[in-house]
Design a protein around this motif. Structure first.
Motif, PDB file in Angstrom:
ATOM      1  N   TYR B 122       0.790  -1.232   0.000  1.00 50.06           N
ATOM      2  CA  TYR B 122       0.000   0.000   0.000  1.00 50.06           C
ATOM      3  C   TYR B 122       0.827   1.289   0.000  1.00 50.06           C
ATOM      4  CZ  TYR B 122      -2.962   3.758   1.657  1.00 50.06           C
ATOM      5  OH  TYR B 122      -3.568   4.977   1.811  1.00 50.06           O
ATOM      6  N   VAL B 125       2.170   1.900  -3.352  1.00 49.80           N
ATOM      7  CA  VAL B 125       1.140   2.118  -4.350  1.00 49.80           C
ATOM      8  C   VAL B 125       0.661   3.568  -4.325  1.00 49.80           C
ATOM      9  CG1 VAL B 125      -1.213   1.511  -5.000  1.00 49.80           C
ATOM     10  CG2 VAL B 125       0.416  -0.277  -4.390  1.00 49.80           C
ATOM     11  N   TRP B 354      -0.249   5.121  -8.913  1.00 53.84           N
ATOM     12  CA  TRP B 354      -1.388   5.695  -8.249  1.00 53.84           C
ATOM     13  C   TRP B 354      -0.776   6.702  -7.315  1.00 53.84           C
ATOM     14  CZ3 TRP B 354      -5.226   3.491  -4.262  1.00 53.84           C
ATOM     15  CH2 TRP B 354      -6.532   3.651  -4.720  1.00 53.84           C
TER      16      TRP B 354
END
Lengths: 340, 633, 334
Positions: B122, B125, B354
C-alpha cells in the motif's frame, strides 16, 4: 419444612437429536441414512451430540443418565432443560411441549417448575449465599424479606444454617454445592436437573452429598434427571439408569437389569467392577421353584449383602416372600457364591 | 428502641460522609478568599532544569559528557537509522510484499497472507514509500533497542525478586506517562531530529517487553526447571535451554506489543523533527487535503496490519505444521534471487501507478459535510462548551477553593482503598499546585473527564453487545484496530473544521483513541462470565435483561473498571494532541514547551500530567478492586 | 557474470538443501547482494551529506525543495531535509553542525538566546532570502466590507467589535485566533496594552488555524487571526491586514526581549538565511551556493498556490520553478 411431597411432573423425551454446526440438516440426512457419527463429522464437519434419544422420567422418579466424558450426557440434559435448542425431537413436561415453546412461556415454566444443579456449582460469586439461594425467587419478583425467609429455611434444610451472609467462594466445595442444591430446591420445582453435581467433590464429601440427596428425595419425591459419569453413583441414586455412549442410549433399566442382563459389552464393562452383593436383591438370586424348608424368610427387595450376613450366621436356605407374604422362592449358599 | 444506641449506629454508618461534609465546608470557608493555588515551587524545578538546558546547549560541542557519550551515541543511532533506511530503499519494490506473503502463508492462512501482502504494498502504491521508510527505520531501531534492553531486564526481574520489586513501580510509571512527556528531556541529551525521537519511542515502548519477558519466565512450570537442575544444569544453562525457549511465545507477544506501541507514537515523533509520516500528515493537512491526510494515515494502519499478521504467523507456527526446511529454504532462496533480479534489471523504485490524489474526492465530501451539517456540529460544540466545559472548569477552579478539591479527592482515595492512597493523592495534587500547574491541570482534567464520560457511555454498551456475540466482536475488530492505529491528526484537523478550534476536537480525538480498549476490555469482561452462572440464571427463568443486570454486569464489573482505567490512560495520552487544535490546558503547554524547546516548562507540564495520570490510575484501579467479589478464604 | 550464475541458481539451492548446506548458500547470496549494493551507491562518496532545515510552513518547504534539487541534480550532493520548529534547538543543531543551513529565518522572531549564536559565530547569517514577510492581524475582506470601521485597529476597541468575534469559550469578549506556539506572537500583550475586548485563543498548529479559517470563511462568519504574507491563504480566503499602531523602536525592543510592553504592529521582516559556522569548511561550494541563493516574494507567490491550494507535491512545484528559471539559478551554481 415446606419442601415435602407436592408437585411433581412427568418428563417425556422423544427422538431428540442435537447437531453442532452450521448445517445440521445435512448431518441429519446422513444420519438417517445410517452413517456413523465419525463419518458424518468427517464429511460435513458437523458434530452429533445427541442421537435419537427417547425416555420418560415418571413423576417422582430419579432417572440417571450415565456416560463417560464426550458421551453427550451433558448436552442431553441441556436439551431437555432447553438450555440449548434441540435439532429434532420433542420434550414434554406434563404433556406440554418445551421444544416448541416461545421464550416467555419457557421462562414462565422454568420459574414455576424447573431448576438445576451444576457441575461447577454455577454460583454467583458477587452475591452472598442467601442471595444466591434466593435468586430464583428474585427473578420471579418476590419481595426481599420473603425471599430471605424462604432461602434461610432451605439453607437449614441442607445443613447450612448461619452461612447466609458469606460469599460462596468463602465456603468449601461441598458446602458450595449445598448452596447450589438449596438454590435449586427453594423454588419448589417439579423437575430437578442435576448435571454431574458431585463430580468436583472429594470422594468422602461426594458420598455425604449423595446421602443428603437420597434423604431429601425420600421426603419430597420430585422428578429428577441426574447426569453422572460415576456408575456407583448411578446405581446408588437412580430408580432407572440410562447408559449413554456416542450420543445414544445403549441401555435403559434398573441397576439390577443392567447388572444381570447387560445389553452390550460396553454396559458389561461398567457392571464388572460393581459390588454385586450391594446392588442385587433376593429376587435375582433366588430359586423360584425350590420349595425347601426354611425357618427364615426375607422380602424380594433384600440386598444380597444382607442375605450373606444371614447365611454366614446359619448356612440353612432362606425363604423369599412377596409383598403379600406369600412364598415366591428361596436362596441358598450355592446361589450366592455363584453370583459373587 | 434505644434512642442513643440508634444515633450511635447511625453515626457509625455515616461518619465518613460527615467527615467529608465537615472537611469541605471548613476548607471552603477557610480558603474563601484565596484565589488560586499558591505556586510555592513555581520555579523550584524549572529554573535548575532551564539552567541545565542552557548549559547543555552551550556545551554540546565541548563538554566530555556530550563529546564522549551522547554525541557518539547519537551518531551511532543516526548511522543505524540511515542504514536501515537505505537498506529498505535498496530492496526492489516487489520483494517485500512477496516476502510478507510467503511469511504469512507459512502459517497456512492464504487470505491473511494476501491481506498482509497488499498492506505491505500500500505505501508504495500511493507513492509514500520513501516517507514510510523513514518511519520504518525509526521504528526498527527503536524496537531493536527496546528488545535489547527489555529482554535482559525482564529476565533479571524474573530471576531476582529484588530487581522485580525495584522495577515494578518504574514500569508502572512508564506506562502511565503520556509519551510526549519524554520528548523534551530527550531533546536535551540527544539534540534534534530522529535520534531523540527514537529514544523517546524506546522509553515509551519498553514496558510490555520487560513485563511479558518476566511473566513468560515466571510461568515456566517449576517442574521443568527442577528437571533441568536435577540433570545438573547450571542456572545459566537452565535459563538458556529451558526457561527462555519455553517463555518464547510470551516474550514474542511482548515484542509485538512493543512494536505496536512504537507504531502508535511515530506520528507524534514529528514534533521532534523526526520526519517521516508524521511530517507528511501535517503538511497535507496544512493544505486542507483531508483525503490525502487519510491516505497518509492509512500507511500507518497498513504497517500495523503487516506487523500484526507477520507477528501472528510467527507466533502461531509450531514445528508440526510449519513447512519443512526445504520449502523454507526454497522460499528464502527465491526471495533473495528476486532481490538479485530486481537489482540487476534495475527495477527498484515503486512504479508510479497511483498516488494520494486518488483520495481527493474525500475533500469534496468534507466540504459537503462542513456546509450541510454545520448546524449540528457547531451546536454540539457550543453545547459541550457552555453546558459542560465552562461550568465544570470554572466551578473547580473558581468556586471551589483548591484545598477542597485536594481533600475531596484524597477522601475518595481513602474510601476506595486506604489512607495510604489518600496521602498519595493529596501529595500528588499539592505537588501539581505547587509547581504552578493547578489551573492548567484542572482545565485539562475537565476535558479528560468529558472525554472519559463520552468514551465510557459509548464503549460500555458496545462492549456489552460485542461481549455477547462473537460475530459482532469479529465485525468490530478491524474498525477498532483502525481507530487505534490511524494517527489522530488525520481526523482531528477535519474535526476542527466541523466543530471549530477549541476543546471539542481534542475530546473527539481522545474518544476515538480511547474507544478500542474500552470496548475490548468490556467485551472481554462480559464474555468471561462463567457459562454455568449464565445457565443457572437462565434455568431459574431469568429474562436476558435480568441475566444481564443481575449476573453478567456485576461479574464483569471489575474488568469493566479496568477498561475504564485504560480509557482514562488513553485519553491522557491524547492530551498533547488536543493542544494542537486549541484545547489549551496542559496539552497546549506541552506543545508549546516541545516546540520552543522550553525544557523547564516541559518538565513541569510533564510532571503535572504524570501526577494526574497516577492519581486517576490508582483511583480507578482501587475502584476496580472494590468491584471484585470477595476472595476465597 | 551474475547473469550466468543466475541460470544455475535454483539448482544450486536445491542441491544445498539436500546436503544441508542451505545456510552457506544463503550467506553466499547475501554476500553477493552486499557486493552488488556497494557497487550501486549513486551518491558521490567524496561529497559530504548536506542537511537542510525546513520549518513547518509551506514557503519554507518550497525554498528548501528548490535548493535541495539544485544541490542534488546540479552539484551532486546528497541532501537530507529535517523539519523542525524555529527555536533554540534548531540553532543548537546549526551550531554543532548537525544541521547545515536554514533558508528562512524571520528576524522578528529571533530571541536574545538565539542572537547569541550569531554573535559567537557558530551560526552565520548568509544574507537575505529576497522575501519581505509581514506578520499581522488579518480578517476576511467581507468583515471590512460589512463593518468599515474594522479596517484598522481602532475599530476593535468597542464592545460590539468584541461581541462580533465572540465564541462560546470567550463569552462577550471577541476571540483572537493565535497559532502554532513556536511562531513569535505578541498578541496577548498588544490586546492588553491597547485595551481591546479580545482574548487570545491558540489554535496550537497551523493546520488547525487553516481548518478554522476554512470553517469560518465558508460560513461567512467573523474571524480575527494571526497570519502573515506572503501566503496563498491571503488570496484564497481573501484576507486583509488590519494595521496596528505603527512599529516603534521601543516597542521593537520589547518584542526582541519578549516582555509585556509590546503595543505596536509586527515589523516588516526582511527574511534571512543562516548556515552553520562549520559549513564553509565542510563544503565551500555549498556555502557559496546558499549564500547566493535567492527567492523573491514573487517567486514564492508563484509557487505557493500550487502547493497550498492545488495540493501539488512540493517537489513537483519546486521542479517546475527550477525548469522555468534556469537563468536565475544558474548564476548561483559555480
Amino acid at each position: 419444612m415446606t419442601i415435602g411431597e407436592g408437585q411433581s411432573a412427568s418428563l417425556e423425551v422423544e427422538g431428540v437429536w442435537k447437531v453442532f454446526g452450521q448445517r445440521p440438516d445435512r448431518a441429519l440426512a446422513m444420519a438417517d441414512d445410517g452413517r456413523s457419527r465419525a463419518e458424518i463429522q468427517e464429511v460435513t464437519g458437523q458434530t452429533i451430540g445427541v442421537r435419537d434419544v427417547s425416555f420418560e422420567a415418571h413423576k417422582g422418579e430419579t432417572f440417571v443418565v450415565m456416560g463417560l466424558s464426550g458421551s453427550g450426557k451433558s448436552t442431553l440434559v441441556r436439551c431437555v432443560a432447553r438450555l440449548t435448542d434441540v435439532t429434532r425431537g420433542v420434550v414434554r413436561l406434563d404433556g406440554r411441549d418445551l421444544t416448541a415453546m416461545d421464550e416467555a412461556d419457557l421462562r414462565q415454566i422454568r420459574r414455576d417448575k424447573m431448576s438445576m444443579v451444576f457441575q461447577h456449582f454455577g454460583l454467583f460469586p458477587h452475591r452472598r449465599v442467601i442471595d444466591n439461594v434466593g435468586y430464583g425467587l428474585e427473578v420471579q419478583g418476590l419481595r426481599r424479606d420473603e425471599r430471605h425467609e424462604r432461602a434461610e429455611r432451605v439453607l437449614d434444610l441442607v445443613g447450612l444454617e448461619g452461612w447466609g451472609d458469606h460469599y460462596p467462594q468463602q465456603l468449601s466445595g461441598g458446602m458450595q454445592q449445598r448452596v447450589g442444591l438449596a438454590r435449586a430446591l427453594v423454588v419448589e420445582p417439579a423437575v430437578l436437573f442435576f448435571d454431574e453435581p458431585f463430580s468436583a467433590l472429594d470422594p468422602l464429601i461426594r458420598r455425604e452429598m449423595q446421602e443428603e440427596l437420597l434423604r431429601l428425595q425420600a421426603s419430597m419425591h420430585r422428578t429428577i434427571v441426574f447426569v453422572t459419569h460415576d456408575f456407583d453413583e448411578a446405581i446408588k441414586l437412580g430408580d432407572r439408569i440410562a447408559i449413554m455412549k456416542d450420543g445414544e442410549f445403549d441401555q435403559v433399566g434398573t441397576a439390577e437389569d443392567l447388572i444381570t442382563r447387560p445389553a452390550t459389552d460396553y454396559v458389561r464393562e461398567f457392571t464388572k467392577a460393581v459390588s454385586r452383593a450391594k446392588v442385587l436383591t433376593a429376587s435375582s438370586v433366588m430359586d423360584d421353584d425350590a420349595v425347601v424348608p426354611a425357618s427364615r424368610s426375607v422380602s424380594r427387595g433384600t440386598s444380597v449383602e444382607a442375605i450373606i450376613a444371614l447365611l454366614l450366621a446359619d448356612p440353612e436356605p432362606i425363604a423369599v416372600v412377596g409383598e403379600d407374604g406369600e412364598r415366591v422362592g428361596s436362596v441358598d449358599r450355592s446361589a450366592v457364591i455363584e453370583l459373587i | 428502641m434505644d434512642l442513643a444506641g440508634g444515633t450511635g449506629s447511625l453515626l457509625r454508618r455515616w461518619w465518613h460522609w460527615l467527615l467529608l461534609l465537615a472537611g469541605v465546608a471548613t476548607l471552603q470557608w477557610l480558603f474563601r478568599t484565596v484565589d488560586s493555588f499558591p505556586a510555592g515551587l513555581d520555579t523550584f524545578f524549572s529554573d535548575p532544569i532551564d539552567r541545565f538546558a542552557r548549559w547543555s546547549q552551550a556545551n554540546r560541542r565541548t563538554h566530555w559528557l556530550f563529546t564522549t557519550i551522547f554525541n557518539p551515541f547519537s551518531d551511532a543511532v543516526r548511522v543505524g537509522l540511515n542504514s536501515v533506511e537505505s537498506a529498505l530503499l535498496w530492496v526492489p519494490w516487489f520483494v517485500l510484499p512477496i516476502a510478507v506473503f510467503l511469511l504469512v502463508a507459512r502459517s497456512r492462512n492464504r487470505l491473511q497472507a494476501v491481506v498482509a501482502s497488499l498492506a505491505m504494498a500500500y505505501p508504495g502504491v500511493v507513492g509514500l514509500w520513501e516517507v514510510t521508510v523513514e518511519t520504518l527505520a525509526l521504528m526498527t531501531i527503536a524496537v531493536l533497542f527496546s528488545v535489547l534492553l527489555g529482554v535482559p531486564l525482564g529476565v533479571a526481574c524474573a530471576l531476582h525478586q529484588r530487581v522485580n520489586q525495584a522495577m515494578r513501580p518504574v514500569l508502572d510509571a512508564m506506562q502511565t506517562v503520556p509519551a510526549p512527556v519524554y520528548f523534551v528531556p530527550m531533546a536535551l541529551f540527544f539534540g534534534i531530529g530522529a535520534v531523540p525521537a527514537t529514544m523517546a519511542t524506546v522509553i515509551y515502548a519498553l514496558p510490555p517487553v520487560v513485563r511479558l519477558t518476566t511473566l513468560g519466565i515466571m510461568e515456566v512450570p517449576s517442574q521443568a526447571v527442577e528437571a533441568s537442575t536435577v540433570f545438573g544444569a547450571s542456572r545459566r544453562q537452565t535459563l538458556r535451554k529451558v526457561q527462555l525457549p519455553m517463555a518464547m511465545p510470551t516474550i514474542m507477544a511482548g515484542v509485538t506489543q512493543t512494536i505496536m506501541m512504537a507504531l502508535g507514537i511515530v506520528v507524534l515523533a514529528t514534533l521532534l523533527g523526526a520526519g517521516g509520516l508524521g511530517q507528511e500528515v501535517m503538511a497535507t493537512l496544512t493544505q486542507r487535503r483531508t483525503g490525502r491526510g487519510i491516505a497518509t494515515g492509512l500507511t500507518v494502519v497498513a504497517i500495523a496490519v503487516v506487523l500484526d499478521r507477520v507477528g501472528r504467523a510467527i507466533a502461531g507456527m509450531d514445528r508440526s505444521t510449519a513447512p519443512g526446511r526445504m520449502v523454507t529454504g526454497m522460499a528464502i532462496g527465491g526471495v533473495l534471487s528476486l532481490v538479485l533480479v530486481g537489482r540487476v534489471v534495475g527495477w527498484i523504485d515503486f512504479p508510479e501507478m497511483w498516488d494520494v490524489k486518488a483520495f481527493d474526492p474525500i475533500d469534496d465530501l468534507m466540504d459537503w459535510i462542513r456546509d450541510n451539517l454545520r448546524w449540528f456540529t457547531r451546536g454540539m460544540n457550543d453545547a459541550v462548551i457552555i453546558w459542560f466545559y465552562l461550568p465544570v472548569r470554572d466551578f473547580l477552579t473558581e468556586t471551589l477553593a483548591w484545598p477542597v478539591l485536594v481533600f475531596g479527592t484524597a477522601w475518595t482515595g481513602w474510601r476506595v482503598r486506604n489512607w495510604h492512597l489518600a496521602v498519595f493523592i493529596a501529595g500528588a495534587l499539592t505537588f501539581i499546585g505547587l509547581i504552578g500547574m493547578w489551573d492548567l491541570s484542572i482545565d485539562t482534567l475537565t476535558q479528560v473527564v468529558a472525554a472519559v464520560i463520552l468514551s465510557v457511555v459509548i464503549a460500555i454498551p458496545v462492549g456489552i453487545w460485542a461481549g455477547q456475540s462473537r460475530r459482532v466482536e469479529a465485525a468490530l475488530g478491524p474498525l477498532l484496530d483502525a481507530f487505534q492505529t490511524i494517527p489522530s491528526l488525520v481526523y482531528i484537523i477535519p474535526a476542527v473544521t466541523l466543530f471549530t478550534v477549541g476543546v471539542v476536537p481534542g475530546i473527539i480525538a481522545s474518544v476515538i483513541y480511547a474507544l478500542p480498549p474500552g470496548v475490548r476490555i468490556t467485551a472481554l469482561g462480559i464474555s468471561q462470565v462463567p457459562e454455568e452462572s449464565l445457565e443457572a440464571s437462565e434455568m431459574f427463568g431469568a429474562s436476558p435483561r435480568q441475566t444481564l443486570i443481575r449476573v453478567r454486569l456485576p461479574l464483569a464489573a471489575a474488568t469493566i473498571m479496568v477498561g475504564i482505567n485504560q480509557v482514562i490512560m488513553m485519553v491522557l495520552a491524547m492530551v498533547i494532541i488536543s493542544g494542537l487544535v486549541g484545547g489549551g490546558g496542559l496539552g497546549f503547554e506541552t506543545v508549546s514547551a516541545v516546540k520552543n524547546s522550553d525544557v523547564g516548562i516541559g518538565f513541569e507540564v510533564g510532571a503535572a500530567i504524570v501526577a494526574m495520570a497516577m492519581v486517576l490510575d490508582r483511583l480507578t484501579q482501587a475502584g476496580a478492586d472494590r468491584f471484585r467479589p470477595p476472595a476465597a478464604t | 557474470m551474475v547473469a550466468d550464475d543466475w541460470d544455475q541458481f535454483p539448482e544450486g539451492v536445491y542441491e544445498a538443501m539436500r546436503t544441508g548446506r542451505s545456510s552457506r548458500i544463503i550467506i553466499g547470496v547475501l554476500v553477493a547482494l552486499a557486493v552488488l549494493a556497494s557497487g550501486c551507491g549513486d551518491a558521490d562518496e567524496a561529497k559530504p551529506n548536506i542537511t537542510l532545515v525546513t520549518n513547518p510552513w509551506t514557503a519554507s518547504f518550497l525554498n528548501v525543495a528548490v535548493a535541495e534539487q539544485i544541490l542534488e541534480n546540479e552539484m551532486g550532493y546528497s541532501v537530507e531535509v529535517i523539519n523542525i520548529d524555529e527555536n533554540e534547538a534548531m540553532f543548537t543543531g546549526l551550531a554543532d553542525g548537525t544541521l547545515d543551513a536554514v533558508l528562512e529565518i524571520w528576524p522578528s522572531g529571533i530571541t536574545v538566546g538565539e542572537q547569541a549564536f550569531f554573535d559567537d559565530g557558530s551560526v552565520v547569517n548568509i544574507g537575505e532570502l529576497g522575501v519581505i514577510g509581514k506578520i499581522g492581524w488579518f480578517v476576511p475582506r467581507y468583515i471590512v466590507d460589512e463593518h468599515p470601521e474594522l479596517a484598522t485597529w481602532e475599530g476593535y476597541r468597542s464592545a460590539e467589535a468584541g461581541a462580533l468575534f465572540s465564541i462560546a469559550e470567550t463569552g462577550d469578549k471577541g476571540r483572537f485566533l493565535g497559532t502554532d506556539p513556536s511562531y513569535s506572537q505578541f498578541d496577548e500583550y498588544i490586546i492588553a496594552n491597547l485595551n481591546l475586548p479580545f482574548e487570545v485563543m491558540y489554535s496550537g498548529s497551523e493546520p488547525a488555524t487553516v481548518a478554522e479559517l476554512d470553517a469560518r470563511v465558508s460560513a461567512h462568519e467573523p474571524i480575527l487571526m494571526y497570519w502573515w504574507t506572503p501566503t496563498a491563504a491571503v488570496s484564497v480566503f481573501d484576507l486583509v491586514n488590519v494595521p496596528l499602531p505603527p512599529y516603534t523602536e521601543k516597542c521593537g525592543a520589547s518584542q526582541a526581549a519578549g516582555d509585556d510592553g509590546v503595543d505596536c504592529d509586527y515589523p516588516e521582516d526582511v527574511i534571512i538565511k543562516a548556515a552553520s559556522g562549520k559549513l564553509r569548511e565542510k563544503a565551500p561550494d555549498v556555502f557559496e551556493f546558499l549564500n547566493a541563493f535567492t527567492i523573491t516574494t514573487d517567486d514564492q507567490l508563484e509557487m505557493l498556490p500550487g502547493a497550498e491550494i492545488d495540493g501539488e507535491d512540493v517537489a513537483d512545484v519546486a521542479a517546475k520553478w527550477i525548469s522555468a528559471h534556469k537563468d536565475v539559478w544558474s548564476a548561483w551554481v559555480k
